[in-house]
Design an enzyme around this catalytic site. Structure first.
Site, mmCIF file in Angstrom:
data_model
loop_
_atom_site.group_PDB
_atom_site.id
_atom_site.type_symbol
_atom_site.label_atom_id
_atom_site.label_comp_id
_atom_site.label_asym_id
_atom_site.label_seq_id
_atom_site.Cartn_x
_atom_site.Cartn_y
_atom_site.Cartn_z
ATOM 1 N N LYS A 174 -5.694 9.245 6.979
ATOM 2 C CA LYS A 174 -4.485 8.506 6.622
ATOM 3 C C LYS A 174 -4.711 7.634 5.383
ATOM 4 O O LYS A 174 -3.875 7.570 4.483
ATOM 5 C CB LYS A 174 -4.073 7.639 7.810
ATOM 6 C CG LYS A 174 -2.657 7.146 7.739
ATOM 7 C CD LYS A 174 -2.204 6.600 9.075
ATOM 8 C CE LYS A 174 -0.803 6.052 8.981
ATOM 9 N NZ LYS A 174 -0.259 5.659 10.280
ATOM 10 N N ASP A 175 -5.869 6.963 5.325
ATOM 11 C CA ASP A 175 -6.159 6.093 4.183
ATOM 12 C C ASP A 175 -6.289 6.895 2.888
ATOM 13 O O ASP A 175 -5.866 6.437 1.823
ATOM 14 C CB ASP A 175 -7.446 5.291 4.429
ATOM 15 C CG ASP A 175 -7.202 4.098 5.333
ATOM 16 O OD1 ASP A 175 -6.014 3.786 5.583
ATOM 17 O OD2 ASP A 175 -8.171 3.475 5.787
ATOM 18 N N HIS B 21 -14.213 -6.460 12.437
ATOM 19 C CA HIS B 21 -14.805 -5.569 13.432
ATOM 20 C C HIS B 21 -15.155 -6.294 14.720
ATOM 21 O O HIS B 21 -15.414 -5.670 15.732
ATOM 22 C CB HIS B 21 -16.018 -4.846 12.826
ATOM 23 C CG HIS B 21 -15.605 -3.745 11.901
ATOM 24 N ND1 HIS B 21 -16.180 -2.511 11.882
ATOM 25 C CD2 HIS B 21 -14.615 -3.695 10.963
ATOM 26 C CE1 HIS B 21 -15.587 -1.738 10.976
ATOM 27 N NE2 HIS B 21 -14.643 -2.459 10.401
ATOM 28 N N GLU C 222 -0.050 -14.444 -16.161
ATOM 29 C CA GLU C 222 0.184 -13.089 -15.679
ATOM 30 C C GLU C 222 1.169 -13.116 -14.517
ATOM 31 O O GLU C 222 1.326 -14.138 -13.853
ATOM 32 C CB GLU C 222 -1.143 -12.484 -15.207
ATOM 33 C CG GLU C 222 -2.117 -12.290 -16.333
ATOM 34 C CD GLU C 222 -1.685 -11.169 -17.246
ATOM 35 O OE1 GLU C 222 -2.136 -10.040 -17.086
ATOM 36 O OE2 GLU C 222 -0.853 -11.433 -18.143
ATOM 37 N N SER D 267 -8.576 -4.496 14.517
ATOM 38 C CA SER D 267 -7.308 -4.556 13.795
ATOM 39 C C SER D 267 -6.179 -5.040 14.689
ATOM 40 O O SER D 267 -6.143 -4.720 15.877
ATOM 41 C CB SER D 267 -6.928 -3.159 13.291
ATOM 42 O OG SER D 267 -7.809 -2.749 12.286
#
Lengths: 213, 418
Positions: free
Chosen positions: B242-243, B215, B286, B219
């Site tokens: 959108k998320d 922040h 894994e 972005s």
């Protein structure tokens, strides 16, 4: 995503390569009470003397819908909440076979190949030219040919034993994953719900973004 | 007597705002947070990672209520959860699938950063906090994998803790200190459980730091330059919408695994209780550790292998300095870098496969070549990125990129004048 897909594809190829060493027989397990019940009976008769199934209780068999009288016959004086322990004490079995026979509760999940492996293994016994029993899938096995497949040459009898082996792995698959049916049922609802929700969320997203100049 | 009535909710919020910056915080950091409008769906994965973290903590807490950290009881307690606890199978499969989902989401999140060059100035600290989060996540996953006390749990933990023998001078002591015993045993299990419960909360703390850094610098976006103010839109409702759509798609994929193929992510050998007397035919970690495990095995010397593996995870932190190109837009406007990016993905796939199969002469050689390519990709970057930059400028940048750079310069002078 691409990376995962590539890895998955490669793993798929890898498992094919491994399987080609000794092709496992194909089998589709039954999930109905009849098949699983027949499998339970076969396991109680042929396996239970040496192998335990300690994560299964007699009550689980009754709750699944197997015949109460049969289950009562198997448990004898034992409580309904008793686990299916082997009739032979582990130390005796270990002495007889060199090592303790493994617990079968998770067997179809604990081997590479799962139900197909266990099914192939049960039917994989043969007689060597010297008349000794061998197993194609697990040559070092200490377990005798309990189904008696190695001596069978007749087609009809072989089919019968294949059916019995299928019953057994059906029961073992159920005991390794008793909630599978419930899980699949719930899964269809959850995914159907998510599909509708996602379509709605997509429409909401388009609606919101359409206001943008 | 006149009473002071505080109106709900406006009055209450006003009361709080006089004492705590609630409204301004929500406005600045959540609803009104300016976000580039051109973000693609590849920018959804940070949010998804946060979601999976919450999912893992929530399912994990309920699992811990039924789990027993004791080598005589833990394998049985997992079966108790799977068979007897109401919806215990759902909790456990959500948690075991969630671990894979977490790594998948994080790896895509990282791949996006690499592709678009989001690690570049001024986002180095954002990238490094992410690198720290990756390490914490790996440690947490590794410790969690011991808890079912299956064969692969035990032998995986044995192999990995054994690597700390490579520590100079005090290697043996470090291994004993980590295990709490000479071998992996009850002391190891109980401490791994304690740490597996603790570390997610450290991760949450580190996520807060990651978000504070985000922040502050905002972005990145596919164009690779800081967009003009008019091209930033409030996070809510645009990116919440959108998320959430992306979350829906993610949950569908996740549910397919949880409900229909949860065991595809669990090694069969881990359904056999741990047996220190019997080594499994071949020990595999894994899937999310496979490429790094392949690098470890590719170096014949143990210390060298450990160093190579450590470097292969930490090398991402150097990206802001290895990539010297000033061409914005990440791989989109940089043909050479784009090729290198895809070579990197392919190399990871090869390493993953080599890590998965039992070592043979060919696979070891393939692993060594892939390891060499892996490090070469990073080491040549300072030179190739600079050469690529010169070549691109000489050849002439695409007009859309010229326009972007011009608009950025324009914005800068405008801001400077203000």
């Amino acid at each position: 995503m691409k990376r995962l897909l590539t890895i998955l594809a490669l793993c798929g190829i890898a498992s094919l390569l491994h399987a080609s060493e000794m092709e496992l027989e194909k089998v589709t397990v039954g999930t109905d009470v009849q098949t699983v019940g027949r499998g339970a009976e076969a396991v109680m008769n042929d396996c239970h003397s040496c192998h335990s199934m300690k994560y299964i209780r007699y009550r689980d068999l009754v709750n699944f819908g197997m015949d109460r009288q049969k289950v009562d016959g198997w448990r004898g004086d034992l409580s309904l909440d008793a686990p299916l322990l082997a009739q032979m004490p582990e130390s005796d079995a270990a002495q007889a076979y060199g090592k303790a026979p493994p617990d079968l509760s998770l067997m179809t999940k604990a081997r590479e190949g799962g139900v197909r492996y266990v099914y192939s293994y049960l039917l994989g016994y043969y007689l060597t030219p010297e008349g000794m029993p061998g197993n194609h899938y697990f040559p070092e096995t200490k377990m005798p040919d309990v189904l008696g497949i190695s001596g069978v040459t007749e087609g009809a009898q072989r089919t019968e034993l294949q059916g019995k082996a299928r019953d057994i792995v059906s029961f073992l698959a159920w005991s390794a994953d008793p909630h599978e049916q419930e899980r699949h049922r719930l899964g269809y609802y959850v995914i159907a719900y998510l599909l509708v929700l996602t379509v709605l969320l997509y429409l909401v997203k388009n609606q919101v973004w359409s206001g943008l100049k | 007597m006149p009473q002071r009535i505080i109106k709900w909710p406006a009055g209450v919020i006003k009361w709080i705002d006089q004492r705590f910056p609630l409204t301004s915080f929500v406005k600045h950091e959540l609803t009104g947070y300016p976000t580039p409008r051109n973000l693609s769906y590849w920018w959804n994965f940070g949010f998804l990672a946060g979601f999976v973290l919450v999912l893992q903590v929530a399912t994990g807490i309920f699992l811990a209520m039924h789990y027993k950290a004791d080598i005589a009881l833990s394998f049985d307690s997992i079966q108790h959860i799977m068979r007897d606890v109401n919806y215990g199978w759902l909790l456990r499969y959500m948690h075991s699938t969630g671990a894979s989902a977490f790594f998948l989401v994080i790896y895509i999140h990282m791949a996006r950063t690499l592709y678009y060059g989001s690690y570049r100035a001024p986002r180095e600290l954002l990238w490094w906090t992410g690198q720290g989060l990756l390490l914490l996540l790996m440690a947490t996953a590794f410790m969690g994998y011991l808890l079912p006390w299956g064969q692969m749990s035990f032998w995986g933990a044995t192999v990995i803790t054994n690597l700390f023998r490579a520590t100079p001078f005090v290697g043996d002591q470090v291994v004993i200190w980590l295990r709490g015993d000479y071998t992996v045993g009850d002391a190891t299990l109980t401490r791994f459980f304690a740490l597996h419960y603790l570390m997610p909360f450290l991760i949450i703390g580190a996520v807060v730091v990651h978000l504070v850094a985000l922040h502050s610098v905002k972005s990145s976006n596919p164009s690779g330059i800081n967009l003009a103010d008019k091209d930033n839109i409030p996070f809510h409702p645009y990116f919440t919408a959108k998320d959430f759509y992306g979350l829906g798609v993610f949950l569908i994929v996740y549910s397919v695994f949880v409900f229909f193929m949860p065991d595809s992510l669990i090694e069969p050998a881990n359904n056999i209780p741990a047996n220190p007397m019997q080594t499994p035919n071949h020990i595999v970690p894994e899937w999310y550790f496979l490429p790094f495990y392949a690098i470890l095995r590719s170096v014949p010397n143990m210390v060298g292998g450990v160093v190579a593996m450590g470097l292969s995870v930490m090398v991402f932190a150097f990206m802001p300095y290895l990539d010297r190109s000033r061409i914005p837009g990440g791989a989109h406007f940089r043909p050479m870098y784009r090729v290198l990016f895809y070579v990197f993905l392919a190399d990871m796939a090869v390493l993953g496969y080599v890590g998965y199969i039992p070592p043979t002469e060919t696979s070891i050689l393939a692993g060594q070549i892939a390891t060499l390519i892996y490090f070469t990709l990073f080491l040549q970057l300072p030179f190739v990125s600079k050469a690529e930059e010169r070549w691109l400028i000489k050849r002439g940048l695409p007009p859309e990129l010229e326009a972007l750079i011009a608009s950025e310069a324009h914005e800068k002078t405008k801001r400077g004048k203000r």
